[in-house]
Design an enzyme around this catalytic site. Structure first.
Site, PDB file in Angstrom:
ATOM      1  N   SER A   9      37.805  68.662  26.285  1.00  0.00           N
ATOM      2  CA  SER A   9      36.895  69.527  25.528  1.00  0.00           C
ATOM      3  C   SER A   9      36.629  69.069  24.094  1.00  0.00           C
ATOM      4  O   SER A   9      35.742  69.623  23.445  1.00  0.00           O
ATOM      5  CB  SER A   9      37.422  70.966  25.515  1.00  0.00           C
ATOM      6  N   TYR A  47      28.464  67.253  32.520  1.00  0.00           N
ATOM      7  CA  TYR A  47      29.570  67.908  31.814  1.00  0.00           C
ATOM      8  C   TYR A  47      30.912  67.267  32.169  1.00  0.00           C
ATOM      9  O   TYR A  47      31.732  66.965  31.285  1.00  0.00           O
ATOM     10  CB  TYR A  47      29.575  69.395  32.158  1.00  0.00           C
ATOM     11  N   TYR A  84      39.745  78.135  21.354  1.00  0.00           N
ATOM     12  CA  TYR A  84      39.593  79.244  22.293  1.00  0.00           C
ATOM     13  C   TYR A  84      40.199  80.518  21.697  1.00  0.00           C
ATOM     14  O   TYR A  84      39.961  80.842  20.539  1.00  0.00           O
ATOM     15  CB  TYR A  84      40.210  78.870  23.650  1.00  0.00           C
ATOM     16  N   LYS A  98      33.110  68.211  23.320  1.00  0.00           N
ATOM     17  CA  LYS A  98      32.114  69.232  23.005  1.00  0.00           C
ATOM     18  C   LYS A  98      31.634  69.128  21.557  1.00  0.00           C
ATOM     19  O   LYS A  98      30.495  69.510  21.253  1.00  0.00           O
ATOM     20  CB  LYS A  98      32.696  70.622  23.286  1.00  0.00           C
ATOM     21  N   VAL A 106      42.275  70.037  26.950  1.00  0.00           N
ATOM     22  CA  VAL A 106      43.424  70.239  27.832  1.00  0.00           C
ATOM     23  C   VAL A 106      44.102  68.934  28.212  1.00  0.00           C
ATOM     24  O   VAL A 106      45.156  68.947  28.858  1.00  0.00           O
ATOM     25  CB  VAL A 106      43.028  71.023  29.108  1.00  0.00           C
TER      26      VAL A 106
END
Length: 319
Positions: A68, A195, A247, A71, A265
């Site tokens: 992630s 993605y 998050y 992103k 992760v």
């Protein structure tokens, strides 16, 4: 914040040594099979200073799946492509939920809370596919991070990408749910394929810290002088990293560390000390929120010893 008041190289080496013997290391992500095989003992730390000096320790030269963290780079590309139009389809608020939660999408009409949760990043990929084919979008991302890091050896791990394609049922649900609300326009399988390939980018701590330099330097690549984004956009990306980058653990990260950061992760974290340093840490064991347990601890100790928190009075910290 005067970076010259402490011996950064010594501090980085000390932290890596402390992390090596730490008893509690978190749990490696096991829902993506290739990530489940990564030894929990791994730990790397790289700090790139504003003057170009690089300090590395531990397993900082070993590639890992950035997941992630990609992103951040996807958002940068999307802002360059469509500017603030993206905020019609993605919010800018902390989610307060798990990174792959579907709950908020129903009450908020298919609009993800922010671009750093899975649903938000899937929308970013859909935006890119408004003008590109999947292969072109993936190639654009790869060229972008290679240019940022100044390293053409950065690659996408096709084994990881394929494993995510085979096991990413929750991401498939998120994409289809947003499609039902009209917030995904391209075919879902193409959006998800893009993605998954973005998440499968593989980088070392050194490469990742180098790629993050533009966010430290008001949007400019400090080596080439090239403007990646304008200073205002760099500040806004950093602001989103601070508020949404971890998050439902983002508030605690800001409280303990006080730097813009984005986790993945795979166990990596990219953190930015504006005007001072770009920092990458990797330890694959995760806490309950899906963030690197030792990575956060290492960053907390780094900030305590350098005074680099954005909330620290200028010149603060401990040598």
């Amino acid at each position: 914040m005067d970076p010259g008041h402490c011996d950064v190289g010594r501090i980085v080496a000390e932290i890596a040594w402390e992390m090596r013997g730490h008893e509690h290391r978190g749990k490696v992500a096991d829902y993506i099979p290739p990530l489940a095989c990564v030894p929990v003992e791994k730990f790397g730390l790289a700090v790139v200073m504003a003057d170009g000096t690089v300090h590395c320790a531990g397993d900082a030269e070993e590639p890992f799946s950035i997941q992630s963290i990609s992103k951040v780079f996807a958002l940068t590309l999307v802002l360059g492509a469509v500017g603030d139009q993206v905020w019609k389809r993605v919010g800018r608020e902390p989610s307060g939920s798990a990174f792959n939660s579907i709950v908020q999408l129903e009450t908020e009409q298919g609009i993800p809370r922010n671009p750093f949760i899975n649903a938000g990043a899937i929308v970013l990929c859909d935006v890119l596919l408004g003008g590109l084919q999947p292969r072109e979008a993936i190639g654009q991302m790869l060229r972008f991070v290679r240019e940022l890091a100044g390293d053409d050896s950065i690659a996408i791990d096709e084994v990881v990408a394929r494993a995510e394609q085979e096991t990413g049922f929750r991401n498939m649900a998120l994409a289809n749910y947003m499609r039902a609300f009209g917030n995904i326009h391209a075919p879902v399988d193409l959006v998800l394929g893009t993605y998954f390939h973005f998440c499968a980018l593989t980088m070392t701590c050194r490469q990742l810290a180098l790629a993050g330099r533009f966010l430290m330097a008001d949007g400019r690549n400090p080596v080439s002088g090239h403007s990646v984004v304008n200073p205002r956009r760099a500040r806004r990306i950093n602001a989103l990293m601070m508020s949404c980058g971890h998050y439902d653990n983002s508030g605690d990260f800001a409280y303990r560390i006080g730097l813009p950061g984005k986790s993945g992760v795979g166990g990596g974290i990219l953190a930015i000390a504006p005007g001072i340093a770009s920092i990458a840490v990797w330890s694959p064991g995760l806490n309950r929120s899906g963030n690197s347990h030792l990575g956060q601890l290492a960053l907390e100790r780094l900030v305590q010893r350098t005074g680099w928190s954005v909330f620290e009075p200028r010149g603060g910290g401990q040598a």
